[in-house]
Design an enzyme around this catalytic site. Structure first.
Site, PDB file in Angstrom:
ATOM      1  N   CYS A   3      -0.403 -97.795 -79.482  1.00  0.00           N
ATOM      2  CA  CYS A   3      -1.012 -99.014 -78.971  1.00  0.00           C
ATOM      3  C   CYS A   3      -2.104 -98.657 -77.984  1.00  0.00           C
ATOM      4  O   CYS A   3      -2.100 -97.601 -77.384  1.00  0.00           O
ATOM      5  CB  CYS A   3       0.043 -99.889 -78.300  1.00  0.00           C
ATOM      6  SG  CYS A   3       1.295-100.476 -79.446  1.00  0.00           S
ATOM      7  N   ASP A  50      38.950 -89.971 -60.151  1.00  0.00           N
ATOM      8  CA  ASP A  50      39.629 -88.886 -59.464  1.00  0.00           C
ATOM      9  C   ASP A  50      39.961 -89.413 -58.064  1.00  0.00           C
ATOM     10  O   ASP A  50      39.400 -90.422 -57.642  1.00  0.00           O
ATOM     11  CB  ASP A  50      38.694 -87.679 -59.391  1.00  0.00           C
ATOM     12  CG  ASP A  50      39.277 -86.542 -58.589  1.00  0.00           C
ATOM     13  OD1 ASP A  50      40.468 -86.236 -58.778  1.00  0.00           O
ATOM     14  OD2 ASP A  50      38.549 -85.975 -57.749  1.00  0.00           O
TER      15      ASP A  50
END
Length: 652
Positions: A15, A353
């Site tokens: 483009c 964790d």
């Protein structure tokens, strides 16, 4: 380190808008880039202005037909020659079906059917639209670049009694650098004299300045707010926190989101289809419909061609994801690709964790219990000796509590077993330091305890000597983060930890987790994660949050892995898909909300662009829409979509 100037190709076709690329440049190079951009735009505006005057003269003033056609042709050359030449070059390169080709065919076709004013007007309106689109994209690039304008420009090296200003690239490890108030810290290092307040917001998103003293580590890209201090450099510029962050963000677009990949493939097949459809529209109706003229249907086909270009999609959609990545980085969240940003929209299970993720990872010895024949001082001493080789937070807390130097020459036969503990010979005595698994494995009879915290059992020459309790504490925002995650629709929140069940359950209850799995070895964490994969929704994504070092296997296995970066931990940045630079769990909520906003804006662009184009395509095929509406459906829609994409950078 090379000058990091990288380009992010935003389209599947060539483009015209800014060559359809947005550059993420070295901020130090921005001035030159801006000057080049402005020079190109100025030249283009001058040519278009002259072409516009000739076009208006031919359109508004009566003159011989030959002269007016000449004015139209010259005007077309001035306004549209760049587009036609670009189309020709792309055809030679094998890229036929791009926007330049569509506009060239449409306007040359208008000349062929003697619609001179319309041919010039369409190219003129198209080029004016391209200028506005170029300005919008250029502004977007500058807005995103401004978010990452953290690269230091110089360093003050101390040479004898003098200060020499040099490029950060020329600074070596162990060089002494002086940082003055208001300056960016040029490289990672350790403060050796002075104290100050530093602004780490560009790296971590943390708005509150951090106070630093002698012995503290500092990160490049942070800003020295007040005092003057001297630092010793610990990493070369290429390995510094600021370089890793910039490189990570600049290369994030290489991993396309599924929506981006779809649009690229869509454009590849869609554009040739509409070209042949336009050809059929120009030829078939005049052959089948009585009294239908070729000129009328060719004009409709040309309108059809202009509308068909998918630039609004192939420019604005990647720009939207890149804007989302930029917005996340502004908040101290580093996303390694648009695919990971989009995946956050589908998360329905988050697994954490514990240590360093939900808790601060700052351990303190809170209790020492000794058996008969041993003193608390003996237990602490032997524990400190065997833990002296480790950088684990528990080891550091024991060393801190011991408070004396350790003669490592007195330590022999050192061995560590993951998930169990350490065995070593200290001053001729065999020392075991670890959890209950180690005691069971070595057949040591021990005292079980339900103390809240991590318990390190100590055995000396095969006899149980006692235990040490080390306690951690929750991060300030862990409880609120879990609450907010539930509020935004995350249905399953779990924790995997190697700690005892009593400790894990206590933490889980305090912050409101749905499930807690304790006493896990690293390999067992992966097994539990596989189990959670089986339980989640088929289309839902599983996200794991860990420290990026011990949890690397689980981070890799999860659909999306988020690491608590620990202010630039190399292991965390390497292992995870997303890195939270200030270790705050609440940033997970921020990341998900940014991802949702990004997807919402991207789909707004998709629906808006396809909807407008579909309407104008139909109107053009029925002869209702003319070239002006066609160009708006292409250029106008693209400009609106690009501007809309930048909304992701606004707000929270």
């Amino acid at each position: 380190m090379k000058n990091n100037k990288k380009e992010l190709n935003l389209t599947g076709l060539d483009c015209a808008s800014c060559a359809t690329k947005i550059e993420t440049e070295n901020p130090s190079c921005n001035d030159d880039g801006d000057e080049s951009y402005e020079a190109i735009e100025k030249s283009k505006i001058i040519k278009i202005s002259i072409g516009t005057l000739l076009f208006l003269a031919a359109l508004l003033f009566k003159m011989p037909i030959g002269l007016s056609i000449g004015f139209y042709i010259i005007s077309y050359i001035l306004v549209g020659s760049e587009v036609v030449l670009r189309a020709a070059k792309n055809i030679l390169k094998g890229r036929v079906f791009d926007e330049s080709f569509l506009m060239s065919i449409a306007t040359i076709g208008a000349f062929a059917i003697r619609q001179f004013p319309e041919g010039v007007a369409v190219m003129l309106f198209y080029q004016v639209g391209m200028i506005f689109e170029s300005i919008a994209v250029h502004h977007s690039r500058k807005s995103i670049a401004a978010l990452m304008d953290i690269r230091p420009e110089y360093a003050n090296i101390k040479v004898g009694d003098d200060l020499v200003k040099v490029s950060p690239l020329d600074v070596k490890i162990d060089d002494i650098v002086v940082v003055k108030p208001g300056e960016k810290i040029p490289l990672d290092g350790t403060v050796i004299s002075g104290n100050s307040m530093v602004d780490t917001s560009a790296l971590t998103g943390e708005s509150v300045p951090r106070e630093i003293f002698e012995g503290d580590d500092v990160l490049s890209g942070s800003i020295n707010k007040h005092g003057l201090f001297t630092m010793k450099v610990s990493k070369e510029f290429g390995e510094s926190a600021v370089s890793k962050i910039l490189d990570l963000v600049q290369n994030a677009s290489s991993k396309k989101a599924p929506t981006e990949s779809f649009i690229t493939k869509f454009a590849k097949y869609y554009t040739p289809f509409v070209v042949f459809a336009a050809l059929g529209l120009a030829v078939i109706p005049p052959l089948l419909i009585p009294e239908a003229s070729f000129a009328d249907w060719i004009n409709r086909a040309l309108v059809f061609l202009v509308v068909s270009c998918p630039c609004a999609l192939v420019i604005s959609i990647p720009l939207g994801f890149f804007g989302g990545i930029g917005k996340a980085s502004k908040n101290g969240i580093l996303v390694k690709g648009g695919n990971f940003l989009e995946a956050l929209n589908n998360v329905d299970t988050i697994v954490f964790d514990k240590t360093g993720t939900l808790t601060k990872g700052v351990f303190n010895v809170t209790r020492i219990n000794s058996s008969d024949g041993y003193s608390k001082e003996d237990i602490l001493k032997y524990a400190a000796f065997v833990e002296s080789y480790s950088n684990h937070p528990i080891a550091i807390s024991i060393m801190k509590a011991y408070g004396e130097d350790v003669n490592q020459e007195s330590i022999n036969n050192y061995s560590e077993t993951a998930g169990h503990g350490i065995k070593a010979v200290v001053e001729g005595k065999e020392i075991l330091a670890g959890n209950t698994k180690l005691m069971y494995r070595e057949n040591i009879a021990f005292d079980n305890t339900e103390d809240a915290g991590t318990v390190v059992h100590i055995a000396i020459d095969g006899t149980y000597a006692g235990y040490i309790v080390i306690s951690d504490e929750l991060k300030d925002d862990s409880v609120s983060a879990i609450k907010e995650l539930k509020n935004i629709g995350i249905r399953n929140l779990a924790m995997l930890t190697g700690d005892r069940k009593s400790v894990g359950d206590k933490i889980g209850k305090m912050i409101g987790l749905d499930a807690v799995y304790s006493d896990l070895l690293p390999g067992q964490k992966v097994e539990k994660l596989e189990m959670l994969f089986m339980q989640k929704k088929s289309k839902g994504a599983l996200l794991f949050v860990g420290d990026g070092v011990n949890d690397a296997p689980v981070l890799t296995r999860a659909d999306v892995g988020i690491a608590m970066g620990g202010l630039g931990s190399d292991a965390a940045i390497e292992a995870a898909d997303i890195v939270i630079m200030n270790d705050e769990p609440s940033k997970i909520v921020t990341a998900i909300l940014i991802a949702k906003k990004t997807r919402r804006i991207v789909w707004q662009n998709i629906i808006f662009a396809i909807g407008i184009k579909a309407i104008v395509l139909l109107l053009g095929a029925f002869g209702i829409a003319n070239m002006w509406e066609a160009v708006f459906a292409d250029v106008g829609v693209t400009i609106i979509a690009v501007i809309n994409s930048m909304r992701v950078l606004k707000g929270e």
